[in-house]
Enzyme design. Structure first.
Site, short mmCIF file in Angstrom:
data_model
loop_
_atom_site.label_atom_id
_atom_site.label_comp_id
_atom_site.label_asym_id
_atom_site.label_seq_id
_atom_site.Cartn_x
_atom_site.Cartn_y
_atom_site.Cartn_z
N ASP A 10 0.87 -1.18 0.00
CA ASP A 10 0.00 0.00 0.00
C ASP A 10 0.90 1.22 0.00
OD1 ASP A 10 -1.64 2.12 0.53
OD2 ASP A 10 -2.27 1.45 2.52
N LYS A 55 2.42 11.42 -3.58
CA LYS A 55 1.37 10.72 -4.34
C LYS A 55 0.40 11.69 -5.00
CE LYS A 55 -1.83 6.92 -3.42
NZ LYS A 55 -2.30 6.08 -2.29
N GLU A 106 -7.39 0.63 -4.27
CA GLU A 106 -7.36 0.59 -2.80
C GLU A 106 -8.69 0.15 -2.16
OE1 GLU A 106 -5.74 4.45 -2.07
OE2 GLU A 106 -3.75 3.82 -2.72
N ASP A 163 -13.23 5.13 1.50
CA ASP A 163 -11.79 5.13 1.77
C ASP A 163 -11.26 6.56 1.71
OD1 ASP A 163 -9.04 4.85 1.77
OD2 ASP A 163 -8.93 3.77 -0.13
#
Lengths: 182, 604
Positions: B10, B72, B173, B196
């Protein structure tokens, strides 16, 4: 052209039940077979085609009468609806454009009243579209029978009308989503 | 080298984790200090190799301009895609490269790309796993936000390759979280939604679980929305409350760090005191923050997840899926009690908190890795592509070829023909997004379809657009005459940006002069004021009679504040920004009131 009915081992019928399609697709997807991504993509496309009545009719017709294009004129029964759609879409697009430009919560909030009004108008349109679709789907048995007797005219006509309705429904749905998400 | 074993990673905005399946169960691997979370942070000391993970995290206060976090948010995006806030608010300087790529400028001699920085993080996770498992490893599953577009996925994959991995799968994810949730419930049938909210990205996916089949039905998201935005909102309120004016980079880093601590502390406590010792020279500050303050500050950010979730729900309903029965929360930001309350209120579902907010996605990645190397059986996973894929038509519209939420892998073909005699090729612009106009969507790049020479309409080339299980696009051309397929390269089309624009962007990005910075912020703030002032008039016209007198006085005062800041000849950007923020806050109730009466049909 791949026969999607055959690929999913289902009868070549217009009145397939979506749940039957799903079950067969799941079984086929579970068993690993040669072909990898190509096979998986074909299975997914077969399923997407056969669960959707309009795409199913198009595929069925294409298999039986590859040269018969759907009839493209708008049926008189749909003319009123056709006239009602563009002004509503236009108003909605105008509201959406202003909503997208608004960068503050207050500027967006000021537009809510118009956005809600547009949403209601679209929902009214959808309520007019759905019974027309249902009426055409109710004729699938008869259309299939005519087709088996060699007459594909009714199928081509129904497909033409369904495609109009589907496009309008998609346009309404897109605007609704945009209103929700802007 | 362990040839068979695949690990699951992850790669998070704030923290990253690595996991593996052992004897049928997924587990997270710890580093030699026993830590399972690796901060997604890389720092370049003045001398020596870059620091990665906790070592880098520790140096963010001493050297904020040489420490990179939340990279990211920038991976796989062109520089021209960045908003002015993203360019200005970044703690580390961003500059534009020759092909419109984003570069992080550590110092004039050290320019690094988001891919390289991500690769350093992935390499660290690789060594964490290798030490824990005592074997060299080379194969990995890497997760990405479900709403990542093609370029962001490709860039992530490239980073993993650079870190020495063979990428076995790019996994979404929320899908990973669903696997972790469902592993011990394989005989149940249910429609579930995964909410999420991580450090920098938000996704909502609706899935159907049935007989070991995990099928994603719809997904929606925002790849620039997460805990970072909470921190920024809180830090902004700190700056206003402490009347700090324009902030230096060190001050900003301190406010952000304190914001994060306050946010985390208020998840369990009712009231905290934020302390800022020697924030400005010898001056120290203190501020008491209650949970109610925090909730008021965070409400607008949390509110942004609502339409996205509704969108995914609406799409799932349209596909004929039954009501969502469970709402599974993952991602560190879902620890906020207020957020959980809001979700309960919006969706009428009690959030399912069975998943570890930080670890669930890595566990899911480990399960997918286990499925691919034969350590987990009996699970079939089917995912979708989050964004519609299309090509630009002559009129500048987007023609959708593969609609969003199509089950992947998916393919579709289009036939192209030469429009004039002896035309040698045709350029197609490939887009991703949901907007009608091509320019409003992401331009993935351009492919060139070659034609064999001949009269107009004689050349026929079938072009196939295929999205694989990683959600990554491949474009193939088949010459109908020869039946030959070949892959078309998707070229970065940023070269189309005219030279002047590039010059301007380069100029803007390296120009750190204070004067210009002030003027630019002033212009942005002025635009905001010019939007707000008429909106206040309109809002009062619609609902003024429903506003309590004291609120009205507060609004009038805030309006006067904006007007006087606008009139200042010195163009004090910080003052105008603060006045706008005050007006934003003073009209928060009014805005909510407008929405409420619009939906109830009153006041019209």
């Amino acid at each position: 052209m791949t026969n999607f009915f055959a690929l999913l081992e289902l009868p070549e019928s217009l009145s397939l039940d979506p749940e039957t399609v799903e079950t067969s697709w799941r079984e086929k997807s579970r068993t690993p077979a040669p072909g990898g991504d190509d096979r998986a993509a074909a299975l997914h496309e077969a399923r997407a085609t056969l669960v959707d009545p309009v795409r199913r009719l198009a595929h069925w017709l294409a298999l039986r009468a590859p040269d018969a294009p759907p009839e493209c004129g708008i049926d008189p029964a749909l003319m009123d609806l056709f006239g009602a759609i563009s002004p509503v879409l236009e108003t909605t697009d105008h509201v959406l454009a202003r909503l997208r430009r608004a960068s503050t919560a207050l500027a967006k909030a000021v537009l809510t009243r118009e956005a809600v009004a547009a949403q209601l108008q679209i929902q009214e349109l959808l309520q007019r579209i759905r019974p027309l679709q249902a009426a055409l789907l109710d004729r699938f048995d008869a259309i299939e029978e005519d087709g088996r007797a060699g007459d594909h005219q009714p199928a081509a006509r129904a497909l033409g009308q369904l495609k109009f309705l589907q496009r309008w429904e998609a346009q309404c749905h897109e605007r609704l989503l945009a209103l929700i998400a802007t | 080298m362990n040839e068979e074993l695949i690990i699951g990673i992850d790669l998070g905005t704030t923290n990253s984790l690595v996991g593996v399946v052992d004897s049928g169960f997924p587990l997270i691997l710890a580093d030699r200090d026993g830590d399972r979370l690796t901060p997604s942070c890389v720092s370049w000391p003045e001398e020596g190799p870059p620091l990665v993970g906790k070592e880098a995290f520790r140096s963010r206060m001493v050297a904020p301009e040489r420490t990179v976090s939340s990279i990211k948010r920038f991976i796989g995006r062109p520089f021209s895609d960045l908003s002015p806030e993203e360019r200005n608010d970044s703690a580390f300087p961003l500059v534009v490269g020759a092909r419109d790529e984003i570069l992080v400028e550590i110092d004039p001699d050290t320019l690094v790309t988001p891919v390289e920085i991500s690769a350093l993080l992935l390499a660290r996770l690789k060594s964490v796993a290798e030490e824990a498992l005592e074997t060299p490893l080379a194969r990995a599953v890497v997760t990405v936000p479900a709403y990542f577009n093609n370029s962001q996925r490709e860039a992530t994959k490239q980073a993993a390759v650079l870190a020495g991995f063979t990428v076995e799968r790019i996994l979404n994810e929320p899908t990973a979280a669903a696997l972790a949730y469902g592993l011990d419930k394989l005989d149940e049938s249910a429609t579930v939604a995964v909410y999420d909210l991580g450090g920098g990205t938000f996704d909502l996916s609706v899935l159907q679980m049935r007989d070991g089949f995990f099928e994603v039905i719809s997904t929606a998201g925002d790849t620039r929305l997460g805990g970072d935005d909470f921190d920024r909102a809180i830090a902004g309120h700190f700056a206003t409350a402490l009347a700090l004016g324009t902030l230096g980079p060190g001050e900003e880093a301190t406010l952000l760090a304190r914001a994060r601590e306050v946010k985390e502390a208020l998840s369990t406590e009712e009231k905290v005191t934020a302390r800022f010792p020697f924030l400005r020279g010898n001056e120290s500050f203190e501020l008491e923050v209650t949970r109610a303050d925090l909730e008021r500050w965070l409400a607008p950010v949390i509110e942004r997840t609502r339409p996205i979730a509704r969108r995914a729900f609406a799409e799932a309903a349209r596909k004929g899926v039954g009501e969502v029965e469970r709402l599974i929360l993952v991602g560190g930001s879902t620890r906020i009690p207020f957020l959980r309350e809001k979700l309960r209120e919006w969706f009428g579902l009690d959030p399912d908190l069975s998943q570890h907010p930080d670890e669930s996605i890595a566990l899911g990645a480990a399960i997918q890795a286990g499925m691919l190397c034969g350590r987990v059986r009996e699970i079939i996973l089917v995912d979708v592509t989050p964004l519609s894929l299309g090509i630009e038509t002559f009129g500048g519209l987007m023609n959708v070829i593969l609609p969003r939420n199509s089950t992947i892998p998916v393919k579709a073909g289009e036939l192209f023909t030469n429009a004039v005699d002896r035309q040698q090729s045709m350029a197609i612009r490939v887009l991703q997004g949901e907007r009608e106009l091509a320019k409003d969507n992401w331009l993935l790049g351009e492919v060139t379809v070659p034609f064999s020479p001949g009269p107009k309409g004689s050349a026929r080339v079938g072009v196939q657009f295929a999205i694989d299980r990683d959600g990554i696009l491949e474009v193939l051309a088949r010459d109908t005459a020869t039946g030959e397929d070949h892959v078309l390269e998707i070229r970065n089309a940023a070269v189309d940006v005219d030279d002047e624009t590039v010059e301007r962007m380069i100029g803007e990005s390296i120009d750190h002069a204070f004067e210009d910075m002030n003027e630019r912020i002033w212009t942005e703030a002025k635009l905001k004021s010019e939007e707000l002032l008429p909106a206040v008039d309109e809002a009062l016209a619609q609902a003024g009679h429903l506003v309590p007198t004291e609120d009205r006085a507060g609004i009038d005062e805030a309006v006067a504040g904006v007007r006087s800041a606008l009139a200042s000849e010195s163009h004090d950007a910080a003052a105008l920004k603060a006045a706008n923020a005050a007006l934003d806050e003073a009209t928060q109730t009014l805005a909510a009131l407008l929405v409420e009466i619009a939906f109830s049909g009153e006041g019209s």
